[in-house]
Design a protein around this motif. Structure first.
Motif, PDB file in Angstrom:
ATOM      1  N   THR A  29      31.346  30.976  33.670  1.00 37.05           N
ATOM      2  CA  THR A  29      32.492  31.146  34.639  1.00 37.05           C
ATOM      3  C   THR A  29      31.811  32.825  34.864  1.00 37.05           C
ATOM      4  OG1 THR A  29      33.761  29.381  34.633  1.00 37.05           O
ATOM      5  CG2 THR A  29      34.449  31.287  35.847  1.00 37.05           C
TER       6      THR A  29
ATOM      7  N   ASN B 272      28.233  33.425  35.563  1.00 38.91           N
ATOM      8  CA  ASN B 272      27.103  32.727  36.618  1.00 38.91           C
ATOM      9  C   ASN B 272      28.457  32.574  38.159  1.00 38.91           C
ATOM     10  OD1 ASN B 272      25.344  32.211  35.479  1.00 38.91           O
ATOM     11  ND2 ASN B 272      26.165  29.813  34.502  1.00 38.91           N
ATOM     12  N   ASN B 273      29.487  32.813  37.758  1.00 39.91           N
ATOM     13  CA  ASN B 273      30.463  32.913  39.124  1.00 39.91           C
ATOM     14  C   ASN B 273      30.181  34.173  40.368  1.00 39.91           C
ATOM     15  OD1 ASN B 273      33.537  33.301  40.374  1.00 39.91           O
ATOM     16  ND2 ASN B 273      33.053  31.063  40.127  1.00 39.91           N
TER      17      ASN B 273
ATOM     18  N   GLN C  22      30.945  38.154  40.965  1.00 34.61           N
ATOM     19  CA  GLN C  22      29.389  38.932  41.043  1.00 34.61           C
ATOM     20  C   GLN C  22      29.693  39.597  41.939  1.00 34.61           C
ATOM     21  OE1 GLN C  22      25.713  36.495  40.626  1.00 34.61           O
ATOM     22  NE2 GLN C  22      26.348  34.577  39.531  1.00 34.61           N
TER      23      GLN C  22
ATOM     24  N   THR D 170      40.041  38.654  39.857  1.00 36.25           N
ATOM     25  CA  THR D 170      38.675  38.034  40.252  1.00 36.25           C
ATOM     26  C   THR D 170      38.994  37.193  39.066  1.00 36.25           C
ATOM     27  OG1 THR D 170      38.248  39.458  41.152  1.00 36.25           O
ATOM     28  CG2 THR D 170      37.537  37.370  40.779  1.00 36.25           C
TER      29      THR D 170
ATOM     30  N   THR E  48      39.416  33.374  38.940  1.00 30.21           N
ATOM     31  CA  THR E  48      38.393  32.676  38.573  1.00 30.21           C
ATOM     32  C   THR E  48      38.970  31.360  36.713  1.00 30.21           C
ATOM     33  OG1 THR E  48      37.377  33.896  39.523  1.00 30.21           O
ATOM     34  CG2 THR E  48      36.551  32.053  38.520  1.00 30.21           C
TER      35      THR E  48
ATOM     36  N   GLN F 171      41.570  29.116  38.439  1.00 30.15           N
ATOM     37  CA  GLN F 171      41.024  27.872  38.780  1.00 30.15           C
ATOM     38  C   GLN F 171      39.871  27.053  38.169  1.00 30.15           C
ATOM     39  OE1 GLN F 171      37.734  29.590  41.783  1.00 30.15           O
ATOM     40  NE2 GLN F 171      37.967  27.518  42.843  1.00 30.15           N
ATOM     41  N   LEU F 172      39.150  27.354  37.053  1.00 24.56           N
ATOM     42  CA  LEU F 172      38.333  26.610  35.925  1.00 24.56           C
ATOM     43  C   LEU F 172      39.109  26.002  35.738  1.00 24.56           C
ATOM     44  CD1 LEU F 172      35.900  25.851  34.587  1.00 24.56           C
ATOM     45  CD2 LEU F 172      36.520  28.485  32.911  1.00 24.56           C
TER      46      LEU F 172
ATOM     47  N   VAL G 111      32.668  26.403  40.148  1.00 21.26           N
ATOM     48  CA  VAL G 111      33.209  27.323  39.821  1.00 21.26           C
ATOM     49  C   VAL G 111      32.399  27.714  38.604  1.00 21.26           C
ATOM     50  CG1 VAL G 111      35.010  28.369  38.458  1.00 21.26           C
ATOM     51  CG2 VAL G 111      35.025  26.073  40.076  1.00 21.26           C
ATOM     52  N   LEU G 112      31.905  26.934  37.832  1.00 29.08           N
ATOM     53  CA  LEU G 112      29.984  27.630  36.704  1.00 29.08           C
ATOM     54  C   LEU G 112      28.989  27.814  37.549  1.00 29.08           C
ATOM     55  CD1 LEU G 112      30.499  24.792  34.259  1.00 29.08           C
ATOM     56  CD2 LEU G 112      31.758  26.944  34.558  1.00 29.08           C
ATOM     57  N   ASN G 113      28.978  27.642  38.556  1.00 32.96           N
ATOM     58  CA  ASN G 113      27.950  28.117  39.671  1.00 32.96           C
ATOM     59  C   ASN G 113      26.578  27.502  39.080  1.00 32.96           C
ATOM     60  OD1 ASN G 113      26.287  29.144  41.406  1.00 32.96           O
ATOM     61  ND2 ASN G 113      25.975  31.188  40.283  1.00 32.96           N
TER      62      ASN G 113
END
Length: 442
Positions: free
Chosen positions: A36, A39-40, A44, A138, A142, A145-146, A222-224
């Protein structure tokens, strides 16, 4: 009906085996966090925004460096001229050409601008630090959320296993009912009831697997990473030991991200107030020029045929806007009002944070109590089912009573699983409000 059920079993087993083979790899919590953070896309974007604010807070954007400008030019002029000498003679020149060339390097530097750039530079530094806090905010959101999605996947994984066990029990019950029917120990009603229960358990299991696949896609988002990536979620839940309300309350006052952000907003606004006052002070600057000029004239009337000059010029200038029509005064008043609004907003956020941490603590302690009750309830239902199963084998309870004990056990398992992950999420939410979310092991 029995034939249709067993004809569908091979496909059912194939789906189950394929899913199990595709999900052999366990995605640990630590690995999920690393993926996360790396890559999220939201993280970024926040980091890129921080880079912009860091650039704005650099010396190249401070106004403390001079400006250097290079200039060059040239011109050609052709004229028909006529002139009279002192002796009375008249001379004319047709198409007399004059050429002029120049080049210069100009340097401008502001010595003093009423402290405007000083406080603006301070404001940019505060904004850079605020941007770091926004990146942290953020990341916290995140990560929360993860784990909301991760623990939902873990819960559905446990639910699927429990439903598989329930289906297995129902299948054994169907076999037993068929044998008993063949030997005249019960009526065909028990067989039909067992078939209905198998259908119900199969549908519940298929729905649970579908929900699990959907949740896995949410987690991959989420992990993109590839939405079709398959893995198992770790169903182990460890709670942070030794949490106390007073400590959480104190941590929230000093580390809550919303409070830290509003503090930075107040600092930025205060620097803006001071920078706005620079309108009452003069501006002092330095200018310097190194220039080269050359001109040539082929006119017989010209005193100099060719002229070349080089030199350095320096100057000090002062500018003082004594009165700008009142716009500067109005600007200062408005900025001061903005600072007062920031103070009011800070008080509002302080009250909200105190409310949030108290609510989060109550939710956390209540969730732990519910988990404890559900664990005891699960143990009770497990013991009840074991005794009912033994009595069912001896023919001392009916199939309806057996099914009820089975459902009670299944519901207790699902409730215990839900309570476990709800308690963990309540803990994470409390840690986020207290500013400790990124300082604990998951």
């Amino acid at each position: 009906m029995i034939k249709s059920i067993f004809s569908a079993l091979p496909l059912f087993l194939f789906v189950f085996i394929s899913t199990a083979e595709a999900q052999e790899r366990v995605l640990s919590k630590e690995e999920a966090i690393d993926l996360t953070l790396e890559n999220n896309l939201g993280i970024q974007v926040a980091r890129n925004t921080q880079k912009i604010d860091d650039n704005n807070a650099g010396i190249l954007n401070s106004g403390y460096l001079p400006t250097v400008t290079a200039n060059a030019g040239g011109s050609i002029d052709k004229q028909n001229t006529e002139g009279q000498l002192a002796s009375g003679d008249t001379r004319t020149a047709d198409g007399a050409e004059t050429r002029r060339y120049n080049a210069s390097v100009d340097v401008n530097y502001t010595l003093f601008d009423g402290l405007n750039r000083y406080y603006s530079y301070k404001s940019f530094k505060e904004r850079s630090q605020q941007s770091e806090l926004e990146v942290r905010q953020t990341i916290e959101n995140t990560i929360l959320q993860l784990f909301a999605v991760y623990y939902e996947a873990a819960r559905l994984t446990e639910n699927t296993k429990n439903l598989e066990q329930a289906l297995g029990i129902s299948k054994d019950r169907l076999k037993r009912a068929r044998y008993q029917f063949e030997y005249g120990q019960n009526t065909g009603l028990d067989v039909l009831n067992a078939e209905v229960d198998i259908n119900t358990d199969s549908i519940n299991l298929l729905n649970s697997r579908q929900q699990l696949r959907n949740t896995m896609r949410d987690l991959n988002l989420v992990l993109n990473q590839d939405l079709s990536s398959q893995f198992l979620a770790d169903t182990t839940v460890n709670f942070v030991p030794g949490l106390q309300m007073e400590n959480m309350h104190n941590e929230a006052k000093s580390n809550n991200i919303r409070l830290q952000l509003v503090e930075k907003d107040m600092n930025i606004t205060m620097y803006n107030v001071k920078a706005a006052k620079s309108v009452f002070l003069p501006t002092i600057g330095l200018t310097g020029t190194y220039g080269w000029n050359e001109s040539s004239n082929n006119s017989p009337l010209a005193f100099l045929i060719q002229n070349t000059s080089t030199g350095v010029t320096g100057a000090v200038n002062l500018s003082w806007n004594l009165f700008d029509g009142g716009r500067g005064i109005t600007g200062i008043k408005n900025v001061k009002i903005g600072y007062e609004n920031q103070e009011l907003l800070k008080k509002q956020i302080e009250l909200e944070v105190e409310r949030d941490i108290r609510n989060a603590w109550d939710s956390y302690t209540n969730a732990l109590y519910v988990l404890e009750v559900q664990e005891k309830n699960l143990q009770t239902n497990q013991n009840n089912f074991n005794r009912t199963d033994e009595r069912y084998k001896l023919g001392q309870v009916t199939s309806i009573e057996f099914r009820q004990a089975q459902l009670n056990l299944l519901n207790a398992e699902l409730a215990q699983s839900q309570a476990k992950y709800s308690a963990k999420l309540a803990e994470l939410q409390m840690l986020q409000i207290s500013g400790q979310l990124l300082n604990v092991d998951f």
